[in-house]
Design a protein around this motif. Structure first.
Motif, PDB file in Angstrom:
ATOM      1  N   LEU A 243      71.790  72.808  30.784  1.00  0.00           N
ATOM      2  CA  LEU A 243      70.719  72.975  31.766  1.00  0.00           C
ATOM      3  C   LEU A 243      71.059  72.185  33.021  1.00  0.00           C
ATOM      4  CD1 LEU A 243      67.811  73.785  32.656  1.00  0.00           C
ATOM      5  CD2 LEU A 243      67.025  71.673  31.552  1.00  0.00           C
ATOM      6  N   GLU A 244      71.019  72.866  34.164  1.00  0.00           N
ATOM      7  CA  GLU A 244      71.215  72.179  35.443  1.00  0.00           C
ATOM      8  C   GLU A 244      69.855  71.709  35.938  1.00  0.00           C
ATOM      9  OE1 GLU A 244      73.352  74.525  38.228  1.00  0.00           O
ATOM     10  OE2 GLU A 244      75.035  74.909  36.877  1.00  0.00           O
ATOM     11  N   PHE A 245      69.650  70.428  35.915  1.00  0.00           N
ATOM     12  CA  PHE A 245      68.336  69.879  36.242  1.00  0.00           C
ATOM     13  C   PHE A 245      68.510  68.501  36.857  1.00  0.00           C
ATOM     14  CE2 PHE A 245      64.526  67.391  35.210  1.00  0.00           C
ATOM     15  CZ  PHE A 245      63.512  68.249  35.632  1.00  0.00           C
TER      16      PHE A 245
END
Length: 246
Positions: free
Chosen positions: A23-25
């Motif tokens: 997840l890109e967060f």
């Protein structure tokens, strides 16, 4: 099957395991999170629905970016059961308006019960839909009731109304953020829209949204939105006996 942590093979026998990616967060500091939430509220609270549109053109690229934003909505089983038909051709918009007004005339002059009429009275709506030809764009949102594979065989979609409705919400927010106004319009019945716009049999019209700039003399009803205390509850509220009375 294990009750605590069943394996994928136990839950989905015969299916290949899904592929995942990180997840890109970016986690923001609490203060910035709060500031963004408040700023976005104030931006969206300035959004109003109007029926008075300017005829000035809006670039197609703006509409495309807004629709791409709508397409980021979550959907049941990731089937993405939405289709957006953007109409700008004046002749087609005129045919669209004629068909809509024919149905709306029947509604306002015969179908509409007294309770519905009373609810609409503060908005002052009628069967004349000039916004459908005044606005430079009219976006008709369809929900895909079921999918069709390459051989024309039906594939089941899930939560199509809920999924497409979430996408419409994001579309409205994106259009407002871009500096445009829109109107949510649901003529009833809407079956004629599929034929008029050449859509396949597995799609059903959900909503019509004229999009553009407001007319210089545009007006909106003098209304108030419900305060937070009427639409929000934390846990059991002030009493475990039931919802807090407004």
């Amino acid at each position: 099957m294990s009750a605590d942590a069943p394996t994928f093979a136990e839950v989905y026998p015969g299916h290949p395991e899904p592929q995942f990616e990180p997840l890109e967060f970016i986690r923001l500091p609490p203060g910035e999170t709060l500031a963004r939430a408040e700023a976005f509220y104030h931006e969206m609270n300035a959004r109003r629905t109007t029926r008075h549109f300017n005829c000035d053109p809006v670039p197609q690229e703006v509409i495309e970016w807004a629709v791409q934003t709508a397409g980021t909505a979550p959907s049941g089983a990731h089937r993405q059961p939405w289709r957006f038909v953007a109409v700008q051709d004046p002749a087609l918009k005129a045919r669209l308006r004629e068909a809509v007004e024919a149905e709306e005339y029947k509604t306002y002059t015969g179908r509409m019960p007294g309770e519905w009429r009373a609810a609409l009275a503060p908005l002052g709506t009628d069967y004349v839909k000039a916004h459908l030809t005044d606005a430079p764009w009219v976006i008709v949102v369809f929900r895909e009731k079921y999918g069709l594979d390459a051989d024309g065989k039906r594939t089941k979609n899930y939560y199509t109304v809920e999924s497409a409705s979430i996408a419409v919400g994001l579309l409205i927010a994106a259009l407002h953020h871009a500096g445009l106004v829109t109107l949510t319009h649901t003529p009833n019945p809407m079956g004629f829209l599929s034929e008029l716009l050449g859509r396949p049999k597995n799609e059903e019209a959900l909503m019509v949204l004229p999009v553009g700039y407001p007319a210089p003399d545009a007006t909106v009803p003098r209304l108030a939105r419900k305060p937070l205390k009427q639409i929000f509850q934390v846990d059991l509220g002030e009493s475990s006996a039931g919802p807090v009375e407004p």
